[in-house]
Every structure is written in structure tokens, then in C-alpha cells.
Design a protein around this motif. Structure first.
Motif, PDB file in Angstrom:
ATOM      1  N   ILE A   1      24.027   3.346  13.063  1.00  0.00           N
ATOM      2  CA  ILE A   1      25.110   2.438  12.691  1.00  0.00           C
ATOM      3  C   ILE A   1      25.433   2.625  11.208  1.00  0.00           C
ATOM      4  CG2 ILE A   1      24.632   0.722  14.459  1.00  0.00           C
ATOM      5  CD1 ILE A   1      23.410   0.219  10.883  1.00  0.00           C
ATOM      6  N   GLY A   2      26.494   1.982  10.746  1.00  0.00           N
ATOM      7  CA  GLY A   2      26.837   2.033   9.331  1.00  0.00           C
ATOM      8  C   GLY A   2      26.257   0.842   8.581  1.00  0.00           C
ATOM      9  N   GLY A   3      26.100   0.996   7.279  1.00  0.00           N
ATOM     10  CA  GLY A   3      25.656  -0.122   6.440  1.00  0.00           C
ATOM     11  C   GLY A   3      24.206  -0.507   6.600  1.00  0.00           C
ATOM     12  N   ILE A   4      23.341   0.446   6.947  1.00  0.00           N
ATOM     13  CA  ILE A   4      21.923   0.110   7.163  1.00  0.00           C
ATOM     14  C   ILE A   4      21.289  -0.431   5.881  1.00  0.00           C
ATOM     15  CG2 ILE A   4      21.168   2.468   6.654  1.00  0.00           C
ATOM     16  CD1 ILE A   4      19.538   0.195   9.285  1.00  0.00           C
ATOM     17  N   ASP A   5      21.689   0.088   4.725  1.00  0.00           N
ATOM     18  CA  ASP A   5      21.122  -0.397   3.465  1.00  0.00           C
ATOM     19  C   ASP A   5      21.495  -1.853   3.220  1.00  0.00           C
ATOM     20  OD1 ASP A   5      23.753   0.424   3.226  1.00  0.00           O
ATOM     21  OD2 ASP A   5      23.540   1.111   1.154  1.00  0.00           O
ATOM     22  N   GLN A   6      22.736  -2.211   3.534  1.00  0.00           N
ATOM     23  CA  GLN A   6      23.178  -3.590   3.357  1.00  0.00           C
ATOM     24  C   GLN A   6      22.473  -4.523   4.341  1.00  0.00           C
ATOM     25  OE1 GLN A   6      27.254  -2.531   3.966  1.00  0.00           O
ATOM     26  NE2 GLN A   6      27.733  -2.537   1.789  1.00  0.00           N
ATOM     27  N   LYS A   7      22.164  -4.016   5.509  1.00  0.00           N
ATOM     28  CA  LYS A   7      21.466  -4.835   6.501  1.00  0.00           C
ATOM     29  C   LYS A   7      20.002  -5.063   6.116  1.00  0.00           C
ATOM     30  CE  LYS A   7      24.566  -3.881  10.322  1.00  0.00           C
ATOM     31  NZ  LYS A   7      24.725  -3.546  11.740  1.00  0.00           N
ATOM     32  N   ILE A   8      19.413  -4.104   5.437  1.00  0.00           N
ATOM     33  CA  ILE A   8      18.053  -4.305   4.921  1.00  0.00           C
ATOM     34  C   ILE A   8      18.050  -5.418   3.874  1.00  0.00           C
ATOM     35  CG2 ILE A   8      16.207  -3.269   3.537  1.00  0.00           C
ATOM     36  CD1 ILE A   8      16.166  -2.340   6.405  1.00  0.00           C
ATOM     37  N   VAL A   9      19.059  -5.417   3.003  1.00  0.00           N
ATOM     38  CA  VAL A   9      19.177  -6.473   1.985  1.00  0.00           C
ATOM     39  C   VAL A   9      19.320  -7.833   2.659  1.00  0.00           C
ATOM     40  CG1 VAL A   9      20.602  -7.380   0.117  1.00  0.00           C
ATOM     41  CG2 VAL A   9      20.152  -4.918   0.258  1.00  0.00           C
ATOM     42  N   ALA A  10      20.170  -7.911   3.694  1.00  0.00           N
ATOM     43  CA  ALA A  10      20.369  -9.174   4.414  1.00  0.00           C
ATOM     44  C   ALA A  10      19.086  -9.635   5.096  1.00  0.00           C
ATOM     45  CB  ALA A  10      21.486  -9.015   5.443  1.00  0.00           C
ATOM     46  N   ALA A  11      18.380  -8.703   5.722  1.00  0.00           N
ATOM     47  CA  ALA A  11      17.135  -9.048   6.418  1.00  0.00           C
ATOM     48  C   ALA A  11      16.067  -9.524   5.441  1.00  0.00           C
ATOM     49  CB  ALA A  11      16.628  -7.842   7.208  1.00  0.00           C
ATOM     50  N   ASP A  12      15.992  -8.872   4.283  1.00  0.00           N
ATOM     51  CA  ASP A  12      15.010  -9.262   3.276  1.00  0.00           C
ATOM     52  C   ASP A  12      15.276 -10.679   2.774  1.00  0.00           C
ATOM     53  OD1 ASP A  12      12.826  -8.455   1.302  1.00  0.00           O
ATOM     54  OD2 ASP A  12      14.461  -8.972  -0.070  1.00  0.00           O
ATOM     55  N   LYS A  13      16.544 -10.995   2.523  1.00  0.00           N
ATOM     56  CA  LYS A  13      16.904 -12.340   2.064  1.00  0.00           C
ATOM     57  C   LYS A  13      16.552 -13.398   3.106  1.00  0.00           C
ATOM     58  CE  LYS A  13      20.649 -11.103  -1.120  1.00  0.00           C
ATOM     59  NZ  LYS A  13      22.111 -11.199  -1.395  1.00  0.00           N
ATOM     60  N   ALA A  14      16.607 -13.013   4.389  1.00  0.00           N
ATOM     61  CA  ALA A  14      16.313 -13.961   5.465  1.00  0.00           C
ATOM     62  C   ALA A  14      14.818 -14.063   5.761  1.00  0.00           C
ATOM     63  CB  ALA A  14      17.056 -13.550   6.738  1.00  0.00           C
ATOM     64  N   GLY A  15      14.011 -13.291   5.051  1.00  0.00           N
ATOM     65  CA  GLY A  15      12.557 -13.381   5.234  1.00  0.00           C
ATOM     66  C   GLY A  15      12.018 -12.574   6.390  1.00  0.00           C
ATOM     67  N   ALA A  16      12.761 -11.568   6.842  1.00  0.00           N
ATOM     68  CA  ALA A  16      12.279 -10.728   7.944  1.00  0.00           C
ATOM     69  C   ALA A  16      11.027  -9.971   7.523  1.00  0.00           C
ATOM     70  CB  ALA A  16      13.364  -9.760   8.382  1.00  0.00           C
ATOM     71  N   GLU A  17      10.118  -9.802   8.477  1.00  0.00           N
ATOM     72  CA  GLU A  17       8.864  -9.098   8.199  1.00  0.00           C
ATOM     73  C   GLU A  17       8.816  -7.709   8.823  1.00  0.00           C
ATOM     74  OE1 GLU A  17       5.637 -12.530   8.534  1.00  0.00           O
ATOM     75  OE2 GLU A  17       7.345 -12.814   9.888  1.00  0.00           O
ATOM     76  N   ILE A  18       9.597  -7.513   9.879  1.00  0.00           N
ATOM     77  CA  ILE A  18       9.659  -6.228  10.591  1.00  0.00           C
ATOM     78  C   ILE A  18      11.129  -5.895  10.801  1.00  0.00           C
ATOM     79  CG2 ILE A  18       9.121  -5.024  12.760  1.00  0.00           C
ATOM     80  CD1 ILE A  18       6.704  -6.965  13.017  1.00  0.00           C
ATOM     81  N   PHE A  19      11.473  -4.603  10.682  1.00  0.00           N
ATOM     82  CA  PHE A  19      12.865  -4.183  10.879  1.00  0.00           C
ATOM     83  C   PHE A  19      12.886  -2.903  11.695  1.00  0.00           C
ATOM     84  CE2 PHE A  19      16.982  -2.413  10.108  1.00  0.00           C
ATOM     85  CZ  PHE A  19      17.815  -3.479   9.810  1.00  0.00           C
ATOM     86  N   PHE A  20      13.552  -2.944  12.858  1.00  0.00           N
ATOM     87  CA  PHE A  20      13.714  -1.761  13.691  1.00  0.00           C
ATOM     88  C   PHE A  20      14.965  -1.005  13.246  1.00  0.00           C
ATOM     89  CE2 PHE A  20      11.370  -4.437  16.889  1.00  0.00           C
ATOM     90  CZ  PHE A  20      10.208  -3.667  16.874  1.00  0.00           C
ATOM     91  N   ALA A  21      14.807   0.301  12.959  1.00  0.00           N
ATOM     92  CA  ALA A  21      15.922   1.111  12.470  1.00  0.00           C
ATOM     93  C   ALA A  21      16.060   2.378  13.306  1.00  0.00           C
ATOM     94  CB  ALA A  21      15.704   1.480  11.002  1.00  0.00           C
ATOM     95  N   PRO A  22      17.281   2.770  13.652  1.00  0.00           N
ATOM     96  CA  PRO A  22      17.495   4.008  14.418  1.00  0.00           C
ATOM     97  C   PRO A  22      16.897   5.218  13.706  1.00  0.00           C
ATOM     98  CG  PRO A  22      19.495   2.688  14.390  1.00  0.00           C
ATOM     99  CD  PRO A  22      18.555   2.040  13.420  1.00  0.00           C
ATOM    100  N   ASN A  23      16.099   5.979  14.449  1.00  0.00           N
ATOM    101  CA  ASN A  23      15.387   7.115  13.870  1.00  0.00           C
ATOM    102  C   ASN A  23      16.182   8.414  13.928  1.00  0.00           C
ATOM    103  OD1 ASN A  23      13.028   8.378  12.755  1.00  0.00           O
ATOM    104  ND2 ASN A  23      12.605   9.225  14.782  1.00  0.00           N
ATOM    105  N   GLU A  24      17.150   8.483  14.844  1.00  0.00           N
ATOM    106  CA  GLU A  24      17.997   9.670  14.998  1.00  0.00           C
ATOM    107  C   GLU A  24      17.167  10.948  15.149  1.00  0.00           C
ATOM    108  OE1 GLU A  24      21.677   9.587  12.534  1.00  0.00           O
ATOM    109  OE2 GLU A  24      20.719   7.849  11.580  1.00  0.00           O
ATOM    110  N   LYS A  25      16.100  10.843  15.943  1.00  0.00           N
ATOM    111  CA  LYS A  25      15.207  11.967  16.246  1.00  0.00           C
ATOM    112  C   LYS A  25      14.631  12.613  14.996  1.00  0.00           C
ATOM    113  CE  LYS A  25      17.521  13.008  20.609  1.00  0.00           C
ATOM    114  NZ  LYS A  25      18.215  14.034  21.435  1.00  0.00           N
ATOM    115  N   GLY A  26      14.382  11.782  13.982  1.00  0.00           N
ATOM    116  CA  GLY A  26      13.740  12.281  12.769  1.00  0.00           C
ATOM    117  C   GLY A  26      14.662  12.980  11.799  1.00  0.00           C
ATOM    118  N   SER A  27      15.964  12.804  11.948  1.00  0.00           N
ATOM    119  CA  SER A  27      16.920  13.438  11.038  1.00  0.00           C
ATOM    120  C   SER A  27      16.646  13.036   9.590  1.00  0.00           C
ATOM    121  CB  SER A  27      18.346  13.054  11.425  1.00  0.00           C
ATOM    122  OG  SER A  27      19.256  13.402  10.414  1.00  0.00           O
ATOM    123  N   LYS A  28      16.836  13.983   8.686  1.00  0.00           N
ATOM    124  CA  LYS A  28      16.595  13.725   7.267  1.00  0.00           C
ATOM    125  C   LYS A  28      17.454  12.586   6.746  1.00  0.00           C
ATOM    126  CE  LYS A  28      16.745  16.012   2.748  1.00  0.00           C
ATOM    127  NZ  LYS A  28      17.066  17.283   2.027  1.00  0.00           N
TER     128      LYS A  28
END
Length: 339
Positions: free
Chosen positions: A273-300
Motif C-alpha cells: 500500500i502507499g503511505g506506510i511510513d505515515q501509518k507507522i507514525v499514526a500507529a505509534d501515536k495510538a500506542g500500537a505494540e505490533i504492526f503487520f506490514a506487507p513483505n512483498e516477498k522480501g523486496s528491498k
């Protein structure tokens, strides 16, 4: 005289400030949105809610004005995008909004199908027609159909899916007319639309619309997903996990605040998806402890790697977990110790 000069200057400054709010620039601006708990949004009949929570994350996106443009230049994780990177060619804002809402609808359907199948429940679909997402300029549908219209019949006949609708129209000849029965603003009406060759492919005829299926998923126990005006497909993975968690006896949240993002298809594959960095910021502010992120088969350049980088930059303690398919997330949660 000085008083008049002061009043006049104040009026000019006020008008400039107001103009700064309402004057749109040829950019869109995005910034961190929110992390929202899914339990109040998703309710499985007689479902069990865990001690922790699953959360979807969002990005705030809107047309840039002078102030948001300056904000994007001054602050991290506020991004500018040229209009052409957001809107398809000739696409209007209303068409873009309709496209986002219908992508969300498709995401919900995929999430329900995946979650119920993983939990061992049968899934059926009932097709109701197709939704109009976009109108092609200078084609017959222009001025007769609108984004958001639901086509329920063609020539008095119902059809099973968008594919069968496209096949039916494609068999027509230039100049043939279609009688379309549509739903608009909860009212039924009939419109006559001729077919016409496409400029880019004169051997192919159509009416000039892009569309998506309008279908209802049939499951038991029943599930209700209330997304209001949230658009886009990026909550698919988290929808699936919340539904799956409520269907199962086991509490997969284990008492943690679990955020994440990623599209999901009917096979359970998780997409970027787009904006993954912004979503990490939002999750951190909300006190999230775990975050699932698309791995894209290990793409750099994967969502996962950018999420790890962002968490490090903002000194977040969120545990970033890579996922390629929903089973990656489920298996991680099964091994997680109760908090």
C-alpha cells in the motif's frame, strides 16, 4: 488616516489568508491519519472480542492549499503528490472518491471470504449488478451515467458479474442501443445508451465506463462491517484478522494493541500500500505494540523495510512483522505469548 490605512491593510491580509485556505494548488497532500480499533467497526454475530485489539491505520489525503503545501515542506512524513499521480487521466474528484469507496467495498468482501474460509465456514456470493466507477470522456455514457450508479439490468436482463456485462456489451455493433436499468440515490430509472468504438481500439465497442462488481457475501454467522467514508483497499488484512479472531474461540490479540496494513485478495495474499511510513507514525501515536506490514516477498523496497526504517527514525518500540499472506500473521499470533 492611519486608522483607515490600518483597517484597509487588515482587510487585505484577511482576504489573503482566506484565499490561502480555499485556493487549491495542483498537488495532493498526505499526512499520518489515525489508528482505529476494529472491534466497534466489525461485529460477527455471537463473535468473541479479544482482550487486546486489532487496529486499521489510515493516511489523511486532500487537495493542497498554500498552508498544507508549506506544512509538507517543513515537516517530516507530510508528502506532496502532483495531481496526475493521484487522479487517473480525466478523472474527477467525485470519480476518485467513488473509486476509493468501491475499492474499500471490494476489500471488505475479500476479507470476509478469507476469514471465514480460514475459520472453516462456507462462503457464497449474491451478485446484484455493477457499480459505475468512472466515465470515459466523449463516450456515450457521458451525461447519462454518473460515478456511483448501480447498473442492475441490461436490456431487461440481469447479469451475473462485471465480466458477463462487458462480454454482452462487447458483442454489440456500433450504433446499437442498450437499455440500462440503474439505481441512483435509491431510485430506479432507465437510460438508453448507444455503443460506440473506443478511440484507442476501433475494433472494440463499449459505452465508456469503468466498473466494479456489486455483490453481497452470504455467510453464517452474519458479519457487519461499518466503514462509513473510509476509502481504499489497504485495510483488507486487518479486516480479515479481526473477523477471524471473532469467529474463533482463541483470543489471537493476546492483550496487545495490534495495528497493520495491506490489501488482501480472495486467496489471502497480502499486497503493498502507499503511505506506510505515515501509518507507522499514526500507529505509534495510538500506542500500537505490533504492526503487520506487507513483505512483498522480501523486496528491498518493500513496505516492511520502509516500516522498519520509519519506526527506527521516530524511536518507536513497535514490533514490525513482515507478512506475505494472512497465514504469516496468524502463525505469528499463535506463537505470541499472552500479555
Amino acid at each position: 488616516m492611519r486608522r483607515k490605512l490600518f483597517v484597509g491593510t487588515s482587510i487585505v491580509i484577511t482576504l489573503i489568508m482566506i484565499a490561502g485556505i480555499f485556493l487549491s494548488l495542483p498537488y495532493y497532500v498526505s499526512k499520518p491519519g489515525m489508528a482505529k480499533e476494529l472491534a466497534p467497526i466489525i461485529q460477527v454475530e455471537n463473535g468473541e472480542v479479544g482482550k487486546g485489539s486489532f487496529m486499521l491505520t489510515t493516511v489523511r489525503m486532500g487537495r493542497a492549499n498554500i498552508y498544507s503545501y508549506i506544512e509538507a515542506k517543513l515537516f517530516n512524513y507530510v508528502e506532496l503528490y502532483p495531481v496526475e499521480e493521484i487522479l487517473h487521466e480525466t478523472e474527477t474528484q467525485d470519480e476518485y472518491n467513488a473509486r476509493q469507496l468501491h475499492m474499500m467495498a471490494g476489500s471488505k468482501l475479500n476479507a470476509i471470504e478469507v476469514a471465514y474460509k480460514k475459520a472453516g465456514y462456507p462462503v457464497k456470493y449474491e451478485y446484484k449488478g455493477v457499480y459505475v466507477v468512472q466515465i470515459v470522456p466523449d463516450m456515450p455514457a457521458e451525461g447519462k451515467l454518473l460515478p456511483g450508479d448501480r447498473i442492475i439490468k441490461v436490456d431487461e436482463e440481469k447479469f451475473a458479474s462485471s465480466e458477463t456485462f462487458i462480454e454482452y456489451v462487447g458483442r454489440k455493433k456500433s450504433g446499437d442501443q442498450l437499455k440500462l436499468t440503474i439505481m441512483r440515490n435509491e431510485k430506479t430509472k432507465t437510460v438508453i445508451v448507444p455503443v460506440k468504438p473506443f478511440k484507442e481500439d476501433p475494433n472494440k465497442v463499449g459505452i465508456g465506463i469503468t466498473l466494479v462488481d456489486d455483490k453481497e457475501v452470504i455467510v453464517s454467522p452474519k458479519v457487519m462491517v461499518k466503514t462509513d467514508e473510509i476509502g481504499g483497499p489497504s485495510a483488507g488484512l486487518m479486516f480479515s484478522l479481526e473477523i477471524y479472531d471473532q469467529l474463533m474461540d482463541e483470543d489471537f490479540t493476546k492483550g496487545y494493541k495490534i495495528a497493520g496494513t495491506g490489501t488482501i485478495d480472495s486467496e489471502g495474499t497480502v499486497g503493498p500500500i502507499g503511505g506506510i511510513d505515515q501509518k507507522i507514525v499514526a500507529a505509534d501515536k495510538a500506542g500500537a505494540e505490533i504492526f503487520f506490514a506487507p513483505n512483498e516477498k522480501g523486496s528491498k523496497d518493500s513496505n516492511y523495510n520502509l516500516a522498519v526504517k520509519t519506526a527506527r527514525e521516530i524511536n518507536s518500540k513497535i514490533k514490525i512483522v513482515p507478512v506475505d499472506v494472512i497465514d504469516d500473521a496468524i502463525n505469528y499470533l499463535k506463537k505470541l505469548q499472552m500479555k
